[in-house]
Design an enzyme around this catalytic site. Sequence first.
Site, PDB file in Angstrom:
ATOM      1  N   ARG A  26       0.816  -1.215   0.000  1.00 34.37           N
ATOM      2  CA  ARG A  26       0.000   0.000   0.000  1.00 34.37           C
ATOM      3  C   ARG A  26       0.850   1.266   0.000  1.00 34.37           C
ATOM      4  NH1 ARG A  26      -5.163  -2.008   1.323  1.00 34.37           N
ATOM      5  NH2 ARG A  26      -5.941  -0.153   0.310  1.00 34.37           N
ATOM      6  N   ARG A  30      -2.567   6.728  -0.023  1.00 26.41           N
ATOM      7  CA  ARG A  30      -2.708   6.715   1.435  1.00 26.41           C
ATOM      8  C   ARG A  30      -1.814   7.699   2.164  1.00 26.41           C
ATOM      9  NH1 ARG A  30      -3.375   0.882   4.149  1.00 26.41           N
ATOM     10  NH2 ARG A  30      -5.620   0.906   4.166  1.00 26.41           N
ATOM     11  N   ASP A  76      -6.937  -2.017  -7.456  1.00 20.30           N
ATOM     12  CA  ASP A  76      -7.497  -2.611  -6.253  1.00 20.30           C
ATOM     13  C   ASP A  76      -7.855  -4.058  -6.540  1.00 20.30           C
ATOM     14  OD1 ASP A  76      -8.457  -1.360  -3.468  1.00 20.30           O
ATOM     15  OD2 ASP A  76      -9.694  -3.090  -3.975  1.00 20.30           O
TER      16      ASP A  76
HETATM   17  O1  CP3 Z   1       0.298   0.782  -2.978  1.00 20.09           O
HETATM   18  C1  CP3 Z   1      -0.563  -0.063  -3.241  1.00 20.09           C
HETATM   19  O2  CP3 Z   1      -0.483  -1.178  -2.735  1.00 20.09           O
HETATM   20  C2  CP3 Z   1      -1.605   0.389  -4.203  1.00 20.09           C
HETATM   21  C3  CP3 Z   1      -2.558  -0.517  -4.737  1.00 20.09           C
HETATM   22  C4  CP3 Z   1      -3.552  -1.194  -3.809  1.00 20.09           C
HETATM   23  C5  CP3 Z   1      -4.765  -0.620  -3.312  1.00 20.09           C
HETATM   24  N1  CP3 Z   1      -5.474  -1.604  -2.715  1.00 20.09           N
HETATM   25  C6  CP3 Z   1      -5.179   0.783  -3.451  1.00 20.09           C
HETATM   26  C7  CP3 Z   1      -6.210   1.340  -2.544  1.00 20.09           C
HETATM   27  C8  CP3 Z   1      -3.514  -2.529  -3.416  1.00 20.09           C
HETATM   28  C9  CP3 Z   1      -2.424  -3.571  -3.618  1.00 20.09           C
HETATM   29  C10 CP3 Z   1      -4.754  -2.781  -2.740  1.00 20.09           C
HETATM   30  C11 CP3 Z   1      -5.104  -4.109  -2.231  1.00 20.09           C
HETATM   31  C12 CP3 Z   1      -6.325  -4.292  -1.438  1.00 20.09           C
HETATM   32  N2  CP3 Z   1      -7.529  -3.665  -1.573  1.00 20.09           N
HETATM   33  C13 CP3 Z   1      -6.447  -5.281  -0.441  1.00 20.09           C
HETATM   34  C14 CP3 Z   1      -5.388  -6.301  -0.061  1.00 20.09           C
HETATM   35  C15 CP3 Z   1      -4.308  -5.726   0.768  1.00 20.09           C
HETATM   36  C16 CP3 Z   1      -4.666  -5.454   2.191  1.00 20.09           C
HETATM   37  O3  CP3 Z   1      -4.582  -4.270   2.579  1.00 20.09           O
HETATM   38  O4  CP3 Z   1      -5.003  -6.388   2.920  1.00 20.09           O
HETATM   39  C17 CP3 Z   1      -7.760  -5.176   0.080  1.00 20.09           C
HETATM   40  C18 CP3 Z   1      -8.337  -6.009   1.190  1.00 20.09           C
HETATM   41  C19 CP3 Z   1      -8.437  -4.143  -0.658  1.00 20.09           C
HETATM   42  C20 CP3 Z   1      -9.850  -3.704  -0.523  1.00 20.09           C
HETATM   43  C21 CP3 Z   1      -9.945  -2.275  -0.156  1.00 20.09           C
HETATM   44  N3  CP3 Z   1      -9.604  -1.214  -0.986  1.00 20.09           N
HETATM   45  C22 CP3 Z   1     -10.365  -1.715   1.080  1.00 20.09           C
HETATM   46  C23 CP3 Z   1     -10.817  -2.538   2.287  1.00 20.09           C
HETATM   47  C24 CP3 Z   1     -10.292  -0.310   0.978  1.00 20.09           C
HETATM   48  C25 CP3 Z   1     -10.748   0.742   1.970  1.00 20.09           C
HETATM   49  C26 CP3 Z   1      -9.828   0.944   3.081  1.00 20.09           C
HETATM   50  C27 CP3 Z   1      -8.399   1.256   2.706  1.00 20.09           C
HETATM   51  O5  CP3 Z   1      -7.607   0.326   2.678  1.00 20.09           O
HETATM   52  O6  CP3 Z   1      -8.066   2.410   2.453  1.00 20.09           O
HETATM   53  C28 CP3 Z   1      -9.754  -0.022  -0.311  1.00 20.09           C
HETATM   54  C29 CP3 Z   1      -9.471   1.320  -0.840  1.00 20.09           C
HETATM   55  C30 CP3 Z   1      -8.121   1.603  -1.389  1.00 20.09           C
HETATM   56  N4  CP3 Z   1      -7.413   0.765  -2.208  1.00 20.09           N
HETATM   57  C31 CP3 Z   1      -7.359   2.786  -1.179  1.00 20.09           C
HETATM   58  C32 CP3 Z   1      -6.169   2.633  -1.904  1.00 20.09           C
HETATM   59  C33 CP3 Z   1      -5.054   3.623  -2.029  1.00 20.09           C
HETATM   60  C34 CP3 Z   1      -7.821   4.007  -0.372  1.00 20.09           C
HETATM   61  C35 CP3 Z   1      -8.890   4.720  -1.138  1.00 20.09           C
HETATM   62  C36 CP3 Z   1      -8.726   6.189  -1.398  1.00 20.09           C
HETATM   63  O7  CP3 Z   1      -7.715   6.696  -1.879  1.00 20.09           O
HETATM   64  O8  CP3 Z   1      -9.747   6.849  -1.160  1.00 20.09           O
END
Ligand code: CP3
Length: 344
Positions: A26, A30, A76
Site C-alpha cells: 500500500r 494513502r 485494487d
Molecule cells: O500501494 C498499493 O499497494 C496500491 C494498490 C492497492 C490498493 N489496494 C489501493 C487502494 C492494493 C495492492 C490494494 C489491495 C487491497 N484492496 C487489499 C489487499 C491488501 C490489504 O490491505 O489487505 C484489500 C483487502 C483491498 C480492498 C480495499 N480497498 C479496502 C478494504 C479499501 C478501503 C480501506 C483502505 O484500505 O483504504 C480499499 C481502498 C483503497 N485501495 C485505497 C487505496 C489507495 C484508499 C482509497 C482512497 O484513496 O480513497
Amino acid sequence: MELKNDLILRAARGENIERYPVWLMRQAGRILPEYRAVRAKLSGFKELVETPEFAAEVTIQPVDLLGVDAAIIFSDILVVPEAMGLEYQMLEKSGPWFEKTIRNREGLIYADANIDVLDRLGYVLDAIKLTKKELNGRVPLIGFAGAPWTIFCYMVEGRGSKTFSESRKLLYTDPELAHELLGRITQVTISYLKAQIEAGADMVQVFDSWAGILGTEQYAEFGLKYMAMITDAITEVPITIFSKGAITSVPALARLNCNTVGLDWNMDVSEIRNIIGETRTLQGNLDPCALYSTHSEVEKRTIKMLDSFTSKRHIVNLGHGVYPDIDPEKVKTFIKTVKDYEMR
Ligand code: CP3
C-alpha cells in the site's frame, strides 16, 4: 527494457543480492500528500484506478519520493469481482460497498467466469503498459490480485467486516456453492495475472487479506486449494503469496509453487525459516505500527528485524499495508535503514 535495479527479482529467485530489497504494501496512495493532490482533482478512487495516466502517476510517486526498490501498480483487488459482474463503490468513510451480493445459487449470475479480461480489465493493463514506459527500467513493477478466498469474502459479504460471518456461514450451509464460486474467481484471477504479466508486470503478488479468519483445515480446503491452482499456473515471473494471519498454514503455503511467502508481523521470521529452510524467499514483516515510534526507534527495530535474517532470501516490507496516518518521513527512515544495512 533492461532493468537498472532488479534486486527484488533476484531476491525472489534466491539469487545473489548485495543488499536486501525493500518496498511497502500500500505504498502508492494513502500516506503521500502528492497522492491526495492527484486524488482531489478527480471524482473519486475509481476514476483514479480507471484512468491509466493517473494510475501510472501515483504508482511511480513512491519510487520518486520514497526510494523503494519496486513499484506496485495502482489498482485494487476489487476490480476482479466487478469484472465478473458485481459492481463496487468505494465509500469515503466506510470503504468498499457492493449493491449486490452472492449468498445463494441465483447469485451466481453475478459471477461470470467466462469474461474477456483484456476487455473488462483493459484499463489496468493499459496502466501497467504506461507505468512500465514511464518507469523506464528504474525498478521492477509488481502486478497483483486478491486471492480467491478474500475476493469470495467481498462478493458474499458485500462490504468489509471484522468476522465475514456471512462468508464463513456459506462454507457450512452450501460448501458446493462456495467451491463453485471460488473456482470461478480462480479461473478469472489466473487469466488476469497472466494478462498483467503480458502487459509488463515483472512479478506478481496474491493478497489473501482474510486468510486468518479461517481455521487451518478450512483454509486448506477453501483457501490453499485455489492458491495452489494460481501458483501452478503462473510460471512466467516470480510470484509472492501473502496470507495474512494464516500462521499455522505457513509451512503448507511454502510448499506451493511460489517464490516468496509474505509474512505478517505476528509471524516469527526465524521460526518460519527453520521450518521451511532456504527454498523460499520470505517477505516482511515489521509491524506497521512500529512506524508510529520515533526515528531512532524505527531504525532500531528495523535493524533488529534485519539481524534476525539468517539468509539472503528476504524482501523487506511491513507485515501489512502501511497505515494512512503514518508520517512519510518515518517510512523514509525505515527504507534508509534497510538500504544502509550491511549484509552478513
Ligand atoms: O500501494 C498499493 O499497494 C496500491 C494498490 C492497492 C490498493 N489496494 C489501493 C487502494 C492494493 C495492492 C490494494 C489491495 C487491497 N484492496 C487489499 C489487499 C491488501 C490489504 O490491505 O489487505 C484489500 C483487502 C483491498 C480492498 C480495499 N480497498 C479496502 C478494504 C479499501 C478501503 C480501506 C483502505 O484500505 O483504504 C480499499 C481502498 C483503497 N485501495 C485505497 C487505496 C489507495 C484508499 C482509497 C482512497 O484513496 O480513497
